[in-house]
Structure formats: C-alpha cells, structure tokens
Design an enzyme around this catalytic site. Sequence first.
Site, PDB file in Angstrom:
ATOM      1  N   LYS A 243       2.231  11.345   7.071  1.00 18.56           N
ATOM      2  CA  LYS A 243       1.411  11.101   8.261  1.00 18.56           C
ATOM      3  C   LYS A 243       1.891  11.848   9.508  1.00 18.56           C
ATOM      4  CE  LYS A 243      -1.142   7.217   6.639  1.00 18.56           C
ATOM      5  NZ  LYS A 243      -0.741   6.180   5.710  1.00 18.56           N
TER       6      LYS A 243
ATOM      7  N   ASP B  22       9.253   3.054   2.111  1.00 20.04           N
ATOM      8  CA  ASP B  22       8.048   3.839   2.401  1.00 20.04           C
ATOM      9  C   ASP B  22       7.790   3.743   3.901  1.00 20.04           C
ATOM     10  OD1 ASP B  22       5.572   4.897   2.816  1.00 20.04           O
ATOM     11  OD2 ASP B  22       4.621   3.945   1.082  1.00 20.04           O
TER      12      ASP B  22
ATOM     13  N   PHE C 293       0.857  -1.186   0.000  1.00 17.75           N
ATOM     14  CA  PHE C 293       0.000   0.000   0.000  1.00 17.75           C
ATOM     15  C   PHE C 293       0.892   1.235   0.000  1.00 17.75           C
ATOM     16  CE2 PHE C 293      -2.297   3.619   1.554  1.00 17.75           C
ATOM     17  CZ  PHE C 293      -3.469   3.546   0.828  1.00 17.75           C
TER      18      PHE C 293
HETATM   19  C1  LIG Z   1      -0.975   6.194   4.236  1.00 18.62           C
HETATM   20  C2  LIG Z   1       0.136   5.656   3.437  1.00 18.62           C
HETATM   21  C3  LIG Z   1       0.466   6.214   2.185  1.00 18.62           C
HETATM   22  C4  LIG Z   1      -0.342   7.302   1.528  1.00 18.62           C
HETATM   23  O1  LIG Z   1      -0.426   8.473   2.265  1.00 18.62           O
HETATM   24  P1  LIG Z   1      -1.580   9.543   1.919  1.00 18.62           P
HETATM   25  O2  LIG Z   1      -1.228  10.722   2.770  1.00 18.62           O
HETATM   26  O3  LIG Z   1      -2.890   8.925   2.288  1.00 18.62           O
HETATM   27  O4  LIG Z   1      -1.493   9.837   0.466  1.00 18.62           O
HETATM   28  C5  LIG Z   1       1.566   5.691   1.524  1.00 18.62           C
HETATM   29  N1  LIG Z   1       2.276   4.681   2.043  1.00 18.62           N
HETATM   30  C6  LIG Z   1       1.978   4.125   3.233  1.00 18.62           C
HETATM   31  C7  LIG Z   1       2.819   3.014   3.749  1.00 18.62           C
HETATM   32  C8  LIG Z   1       0.889   4.574   3.957  1.00 18.62           C
HETATM   33  O5  LIG Z   1       0.561   3.998   5.113  1.00 18.62           O
END
Ligand SMILES: *Cc1c(COP(=O)(O)O)cnc(C)c1O
Length: 404
Positions: free
Chosen positions: A256, A227, A142
Amino acid sequence: MSRSVIDLLATEARFGAQNYQPIGVVLTRGEGVWVWDTEGKRYLDCLSAYSAVSQGHCHPKILAAMVEQAQRLTLTSRAFHNDQLAPFYEEIAALTGSHKVLPMNSGAEAVESAIKSVRKWGYEVKGVPDGQAEIIVCANNFHGRTLGIVGFSTDPETHGHFGPFAPGFRIIPFGDATALEAAITPNTVAFLVEPIQGEAGVIIPPSGYFTEVRELCTANKIMLVLDEIQTGLGRTGKLLAEQHEGIEADVTLLGKALSGGFYPVSAVLSNNDVLGTLRPGQHGSTFGGNPLACAVARAAMRVLVEEGMIENAALQGARFLDGLKDIRANTIREVRGRGLMLAVELYPEAGPARRYCEALQGKGILAKDTHEHTIRIAPPLVITSEQVDWALERFASTLTQDFS
Ligand SMILES: *Cc1c(COP(=O)(O)O)cnc(C)c1O
C-alpha cells in the site's frame, strides 16, 4: 466534452466484472487530502485507497521521482541488476531495521511470499517434516484475495465457492494469546496476524496481547509474521504498528503506502534467516524490484519521514478520535482508532453504514463502510487540524441525522 457520469457508470457496469460496489462518484483528479469528481465537486478523501495514498494524492516529490525514472528505465526483470534496487534495499532496511528484503508488487503477493518462505524455513531450519508445516492465522483476518490466502479467510463472501483450498492453516480468535498457545504444535512454523484488523472494522487487540504473542513465538521457535500492509508506514502514528507494544516481528509485510499510491510495490522484510532459505529459481516476480517501483518507493519513504507524516498521523489521529468521541448521537455504538486508522461503529438500528457514507459524500467527504455497520476513516497522513475540524463538523451533522 467529457463523458457524463451516467454514461461512465453504465459502461463500467456493461463491461466490468461486478466484484465491487463503489459509491456513485467518478473521480478525475487528486491533490493532497482532496479529490475532485468529473463535475468539479471537491471531496476530502477519508479512505486514502485503503491507506495506499497515505502521503496524499499526487505527492509532487514522488511524482517527480516516478517521471524521472520512467524516462530512464522502467523494467529489466531480475535476470539483470538495476541501479535502483540496491539503494531501495538499503533505505527500506535502514528505515525499518530489517536485514533482508524481498520485493514484490501487490500486498497479497507479499503475504504469499511470506507463507512460502516460512514454510521453507520450517522444513530446512526448524526441522518440520516435509509437507506438515502449520501456520496459525486469526478469525476475521484480511490478507488479500489470492487463492492461498482466501482459503484461510473466515468471511464466507471471501472464500465461498472458490475452493478447494490449500491445507496447513489453523484459525484462532484475534486478541487471545491463550488461544495461540493452545493452537501451537511441533509443526507450527508461523503466526500470521495483522497488528490491527483493518478490513474487519479497525479491531484493536487488548494491550499486552502482542507482548504475549512475541514471547510465545520465541519460546516455541515460531516466526511472527506481522501483516503491516495497512497499519505500516505511519498509519497508526508510528512507523510500524508493532512499535506500540515495543515488539519486533520476525517477518514484516509492507505494501500500500510503500509507493504513496503511485504504483503497486510491496515487500517482505525479515530480521533473521527466513528469506535466506530462498535460493535462485525458487521464487520470483517479473515486476518485483523493478527500477520504477524502487525509485517510487524510495521517494515515498523519504517524504513520509522528511515531512513529518508519522508524527502528524499521531497528532491528527488523536484530534480526530477525540472529536468523534465528542459527537453525541444515539446512532453511535463505538468509536475506535489508533493514529489515522479510525472507525465509527453504528448500532444496527441506525441502518446500514453505507447510507451514512452516501450522506457524507453529499457534504464533500468520501468514507467507506465496512461490514454493514462500521464507517472506516483513514485520511492521508498530511491532513491538517483545520481539515480534521472541517471533517468532524460533517461527521457530526451526518451521524445525528435522522434517516427514518
Ligand atoms: C490491502 C491488504 C492486503 C492485500 O493487499 P493487495 O495489494 O490488495 O493485494 C493484505 N493485507 C492487509 C492487512 C491489507 O490491508
């Protein structure tokens, strides 16, 4: 007189795109680990907006920084300099040990920016023929919701009927270094991966995986892009999840919790020349690096460190995990987690996880189901031992409950 919950839900349903199915609670206030609904009922937040509110709701110091900056200057665009960007760069580089920073807004934008940058690096530094760059990603990943990203998702819900998609991605199983080695070609520019797969249900790879991944990437001149949008900034009990294996990514993505939940702030960090390939006019964002975002992020990083939240995540995460493992319930298939990134996977026969989340809501806990049978637990990093124990009592009584 405030509007009734029924009215608010009906109005949302009437006007809003139905791309979410929230638990039926309407929140109006938050403080630390707690949130309150419109009827004054208090809940322990065990989702933290998918780890964006790690510092706790409405942290007073982040709030003060935001208000102070909002009264002074909010947006200049990058056509001009602003006096918050330099200190933001300096502080995020010092915190993470990075050399270059690219500020963006949402997590997905940071991922997209990293993809653009590693492709450019591949053509201009590694010497991959133009248009041939390949990026390796993992099944059940994700990385966000933009078109570029959903094209390499393996979840049919995520990509179904949104194509056609961009080529240039290869998908391998997560946690399997042999599969990575086999997927590498001379045109591979990067391996994009989550240290722990969050949305997939808090999937922790076998120990030693990232050590092997690091070696393979180095040996084949491939950029390791981690990520850490969800795992980063203390969530797993270390500043970055990569530290659990003592490795360093070439490119690290944060989002985040970078703003403590006040404002969308993300960043691409690199410790080599990847970001150096971007020249003026080749990438940008109207809001990226704006003074309000920078001031908020600076305060969010400062309180994380000054208030010992990372150490607390390790301590309380271990307590929470032990407590969950002690629950004797024949509904539980597996309990897993690292730091305050936890999950309880139920047996399919136990019924949908959402039912348990709704029962938890009744007991004053907000948690989120994922993938039918998993309850994910990720409270703010400021949670205390007493609050963990309070939550554990409620998890125990809910998980042993008979719904049939
Ligand atoms: C939440 C998340 C994203 C995307 O972030 P958004 O601010 O919702 O675009 C990307 N990678 C990971 C691992 C995430 O948990």
